[in-house]
Motif scaffolding. Structure first.
Motif, PDB file in Angstrom:
ATOM      1  N   PHE A 522      -1.520  -2.387   2.960  1.00  0.00           N
ATOM      2  CA  PHE A 522      -1.997  -3.751   2.707  1.00  0.00           C
ATOM      3  C   PHE A 522      -3.485  -3.754   2.367  1.00  0.00           C
ATOM      4  O   PHE A 522      -3.926  -4.405   1.417  1.00  0.00           O
ATOM      5  N   LEU A 523      -4.290  -3.028   3.158  1.00  0.00           N
ATOM      6  CA  LEU A 523      -5.727  -2.988   2.917  1.00  0.00           C
ATOM      7  C   LEU A 523      -6.049  -2.328   1.583  1.00  0.00           C
ATOM      8  O   LEU A 523      -6.917  -2.793   0.843  1.00  0.00           O
ATOM      9  N   ALA A 524      -5.355  -1.228   1.286  1.00  0.00           N
ATOM     10  CA  ALA A 524      -5.604  -0.533   0.021  1.00  0.00           C
ATOM     11  C   ALA A 524      -5.263  -1.423  -1.175  1.00  0.00           C
ATOM     12  O   ALA A 524      -6.038  -1.508  -2.141  1.00  0.00           O
ATOM     13  N   PHE A 525      -4.127  -2.100  -1.103  1.00  0.00           N
ATOM     14  CA  PHE A 525      -3.747  -2.975  -2.211  1.00  0.00           C
ATOM     15  C   PHE A 525      -4.748  -4.122  -2.364  1.00  0.00           C
ATOM     16  O   PHE A 525      -5.136  -4.477  -3.482  1.00  0.00           O
ATOM     17  N   ALA A 527      -7.924  -4.162  -1.537  1.00  0.00           N
ATOM     18  CA  ALA A 527      -9.176  -3.655  -2.096  1.00  0.00           C
ATOM     19  C   ALA A 527      -9.033  -3.363  -3.585  1.00  0.00           C
ATOM     20  O   ALA A 527      -9.930  -3.674  -4.382  1.00  0.00           O
ATOM     21  N   ILE A 528      -7.910  -2.764  -3.992  1.00  0.00           N
ATOM     22  CA  ILE A 528      -7.678  -2.472  -5.418  1.00  0.00           C
ATOM     23  C   ILE A 528      -7.622  -3.773  -6.220  1.00  0.00           C
ATOM     24  O   ILE A 528      -8.201  -3.875  -7.319  1.00  0.00           O
ATOM     25  N   PHE A 529      -6.955  -4.773  -5.676  1.00  0.00           N
ATOM     26  CA  PHE A 529      -6.821  -6.054  -6.377  1.00  0.00           C
ATOM     27  C   PHE A 529      -8.186  -6.709  -6.589  1.00  0.00           C
ATOM     28  O   PHE A 529      -8.507  -7.180  -7.682  1.00  0.00           O
ATOM     29  N   ILE A 530      -9.012  -6.728  -5.534  1.00  0.00           N
ATOM     30  CA  ILE A 530     -10.321  -7.379  -5.634  1.00  0.00           C
ATOM     31  C   ILE A 530     -11.254  -6.582  -6.544  1.00  0.00           C
ATOM     32  O   ILE A 530     -11.968  -7.156  -7.384  1.00  0.00           O
ATOM     33  N   LEU A 531     -11.258  -5.244  -6.396  1.00  0.00           N
ATOM     34  CA  LEU A 531     -12.153  -4.430  -7.212  1.00  0.00           C
ATOM     35  C   LEU A 531     -11.775  -4.490  -8.692  1.00  0.00           C
ATOM     36  O   LEU A 531     -12.646  -4.411  -9.568  1.00  0.00           O
ATOM     37  N   SER A 532     -10.500  -4.652  -8.979  1.00  0.00           N
ATOM     38  CA  SER A 532     -10.087  -4.770 -10.388  1.00  0.00           C
ATOM     39  C   SER A 532     -10.633  -6.046 -11.015  1.00  0.00           C
ATOM     40  O   SER A 532     -10.882  -6.095 -12.224  1.00  0.00           O
ATOM     41  N   MET A 533     -10.829  -7.096 -10.197  1.00  0.00           N
ATOM     42  CA  MET A 533     -11.436  -8.320 -10.717  1.00  0.00           C
ATOM     43  C   MET A 533     -12.949  -8.190 -10.829  1.00  0.00           C
ATOM     44  O   MET A 533     -13.561  -8.746 -11.758  1.00  0.00           O
ATOM     45  N   LEU A 534     -13.571  -7.454  -9.902  1.00  0.00           N
ATOM     46  CA  LEU A 534     -15.019  -7.287  -9.943  1.00  0.00           C
ATOM     47  C   LEU A 534     -15.455  -6.304 -11.023  1.00  0.00           C
ATOM     48  O   LEU A 534     -16.563  -6.417 -11.557  1.00  0.00           O
ATOM     49  N   GLU A 535     -14.619  -5.325 -11.311  1.00  0.00           N
ATOM     50  CA  GLU A 535     -14.954  -4.307 -12.313  1.00  0.00           C
ATOM     51  C   GLU A 535     -13.863  -4.274 -13.396  1.00  0.00           C
ATOM     52  O   GLU A 535     -13.065  -3.330 -13.468  1.00  0.00           O
ATOM     53  N   PRO A 536     -13.790  -5.287 -14.260  1.00  0.00           N
ATOM     54  CA  PRO A 536     -12.700  -5.340 -15.253  1.00  0.00           C
ATOM     55  C   PRO A 536     -12.781  -4.244 -16.304  1.00  0.00           C
ATOM     56  O   PRO A 536     -11.775  -3.934 -16.953  1.00  0.00           O
ATOM     57  N   ILE A 544      -8.123   2.696  -8.314  1.00  0.00           N
ATOM     58  CA  ILE A 544      -7.245   3.173  -7.230  1.00  0.00           C
ATOM     59  C   ILE A 544      -7.901   4.344  -6.509  1.00  0.00           C
ATOM     60  O   ILE A 544      -7.927   4.400  -5.268  1.00  0.00           O
ATOM     61  N   PHE A 545      -8.440   5.275  -7.283  1.00  0.00           N
ATOM     62  CA  PHE A 545      -9.093   6.442  -6.701  1.00  0.00           C
ATOM     63  C   PHE A 545     -10.270   6.024  -5.822  1.00  0.00           C
ATOM     64  O   PHE A 545     -10.462   6.542  -4.722  1.00  0.00           O
TER      65      PHE A 545
END
Length: 609
Positions: A522-525, A527-536, A544-545
């Motif tokens: 849950f935490l990994a998903f 973080a990946i979801f939020i970072l994908s919006m912050l770093e498009p 993911i890495f």
């Protein structure tokens, strides 16, 4: 009522409370002196100061030394049996070391060239006096922290809070003028301090070109503190020097370091510190031998390089003082011993301190058994049936499978890819090294961007698995993954119990393992979801890495970390912190625990598959 009875009552009702109040005041003064001493050290070595300022600081040291002498004398003269300050044997040794600083004051300087002269010089040296005051300061501060456990404060919150304190203190120290060459921003200092304290290895700046020798020393100290664990260090100082051994304190600290009994609590702490220093010391010597005379460094620089990388490897931190890390061309050839040593240190740090203690006890048992058979020539020896506990067996077997399997797969995938042009021996060494690093070390002997997609996916899996529980490694932990897989196999086979190595796993272990796995995902998903919006602009694989690496405290990156914005850096900082402290630790400290109930609801089944 005779004279002696009146004297006894006077002492019991009037004198003893005042003495205890005096001792409490003295302990408070010692605590403040410890804080002032540490602040003075920070000011002296963190700023570029003038001669007058240095003289003033030395005056402060002298005043603190006098206060410590007076307060220690008061504690000895007025100590009581029920006093919160207990005089242990090690407290007496520390007190004697403090009083030995008076020798140069009492006796005049002897003639040069004699043995007495060198003894006088040793006890008169500022380094000796500073080391004693530093031990006194640490023991006082540690005693205060461990006494918080005696206040029935939530130990999970104390653990999480102590990491936060060290992170922010480390941030301030890394921003000192003498810690960097050209200065550093707050967010980069916070990122580096978090990465070092949480033994991750992700960095937004180049370590060798940004931090001076003083800054690199601060980083390695934060790594050592984070690797050992804040509570391990503070508990050691408090129990070793302060004698703080209340039952509640021992139960809390024993649970944090997985001590089997209260009687072995201090010995377990000693084992942890002893194993750490011994393994890091041996690793330092082997690393120095492997790089001596090959990197263009002088002896002091070689020793610091060896110590830095030994601590960084054993604590699974992944920091390096080489530009480009362990993929630097200067060490890529003819340094197989260096890579093997780092890989072994990573593996030892990743199996966990309880396993190291169990292995030590097993070796000690076999040596005692061998001595009994050789010396006494008798078969009358009380044999132990179960030398290795279940946790040790699971971690060792799983670690061996992951190391060997990872080495074979990486060698097969990269043999004619990123390892092209290397000798055969070098290929196997680099395959082993790059197989051990993703399980939370963060080193890399080749650029991760040059690896194949399949190797990167394998590394993500290894990062998720991580190392052993109660180790310097992160990830879900091999113990948890083993229990989850065993439970899955038991469900597939239709078994109502989970067993391994002739042992049945408890229901609580299975529940906690499944919960830990789901919480991590849950935490990994998230973080990946939020970072994908912050770093498009970043690729999904790099995101993911980055997130898995931060949450598993690995430190590997596909060159995304230096390009992150401030908001993304804060997210990665949070992931590193949660990954080191533990999501369970944070949640159990923040969420109110439900009391045990003496009734059950009627059971029912949910349709699954």
């Amino acid at each position: 009522m005779d004279y002696w009875e009146r004297l006894y009552l006077y002492k019991k009702k009037l004198l003893v409370p005042r003495i205890n109040r005096l001792l409490n005041w003295v302990m408070g003064v010692n605590f403040l002196c410890g804080v002032v001493f540490l602040l003075a050290i920070v000011y002296e070595y963190g700023f570029r100061i003038s001669g007058g300022e240095q003289a003033a600081i030395h005056t402060v040291y002298h005043v603190l030394w006098v206060i410590f002498l007076l307060s220690t004398t008061v504690q000895i003269l007025f100590r009581q049996e029920d006093s919160p300050f207990k005089f242990t044997p090690w407290t007496w040794i520390l007190t004697i070391l403090l009083y030995l600083t008076l020798l140069p004051v009492v006796f005049k300087k002897p003639e040069e060239g004699t043995g007495v002269y060198w003894v006088w010089v040793f006890f008169h040296h500022n380094y000796y006096k500073g080391a004693v005051l530093l031990l006194l300061s640490f023991s006082q501060l540690s005693g205060i922290l461990v006494r918080l456990l005696g206040k029935r404060t939530n130990p999970s919150l104390i653990l999480a809070g102590s990491f936060l304190v060290f992170i922010f203190v480390g941030t301030g120290l890394l921003m000192l003028p003498r810690a960097t060459y050209q200065g550093i921003s707050f967010i980069d200092a916070l990122f580096t301090a978090t990465s070092a304290t949480c033994v991750t290895g992700l960095v937004t700046v180049d370590v060798p070109s940004t931090f001076t020798l003083e800054g690199q020393v601060l980083i390695i100290l934060l790594i050592q503190i984070g690797g050992l664990g804040v509570m391990t260090l503070t508990s050691f100082f408090a129990m070793f020097f302060m004698g703080n051994t209340s039952l509640y304190n021992q139960l809390m600290v024993g649970d944090m370091i997985s001590s089997n009994s209260l009687n072995s609590l201090l010995s377990t702490l000693l084992y942890i510190l002893g194993f750490t220093l011994a393994i890091e010391g041996v690793g330092m010597l082997v690393i120095w031998f492997s790089i001596h005379g090959t990197l263009g460094m002088n002896l002091r620089e070689e020793l610091f390089f060896s110590a830095f990388h030994s601590v960084s490897a054993f604590c699974n931190a992944g920091f390096s003082t080489l530009p480009g890390g362990m993929s630097n061309p200067a060490v890529m050839q003819h340094h197989n011993l260096l890579y093997i040593t780092l890989g072994v240190l990573i593996a030892l740090g990743g199996i966990g301190f309880p396993i190291l203690v169990n292995l030590y006890e097993t070796v000690a048992y076999y040596l005692a058994y061998l001595k009994w058979r050789v010396v006494h020539r008798s078969a009358r020896f009380r044999k132990k049936v179960h030398l290795y506990n279940l946790n040790t067996r699971i971690v060792l077997v799983a670690t061996a499978i992951l190391l060997v399997g990872g080495t074979l797969v990486i060698a097969a995938l990269e043999w004619n890819h990123s390892f092209t042009g290397m000798p055969v021996v070098d290929k196997w060494v680099h395959a082993f090294f790059n197989s051990s690093c993703p399980r939370t070390a963060g080193f890399a002997s080749v650029s991760l961007t040059s690896l194949s997609l399949q190797t990167l996916l394998l590394m993500v899996v290894l990062m998720v698995i991580g190392g052993g529980t109660q180790s310097t490694a992160g990830g879900v932990k091999v113990n948890v993954c083993a229990v989850v897989l065993l439970n899955l196999w038991a469900v597939i086979r239709g078994s109502d119990r989970v067993a391994i190595l002739r042992r049945e796993l408890s229901h609580d272990s299975i529940r906690r393992s499944n919960a830990a796995m789901m919480l991590y995902l849950f935490l990994a998903f998230g973080a990946i979801f939020i970072l994908s919006m912050l770093e498009p602009q970043a690729s999904l694989l790099a995101i993911i890495f980055e997130c898995v690496s931060a949450l598993s405290t690995v430190g590997s990156s596909l060159n995304l970390t230096p390009t992150l914005g401030d908001s993304s850096k804060l997210l990665v900082i949070l992931m590193m912190y949660v990954g080191r402290v533990g999501a369970f630790t944070l949640l159990t400290g923040l969420v109110r625990q439900e009391r045990k109930r003496n009734y059950k609801y009627p059971s029912d089944n949910i349709i699954i598959n």
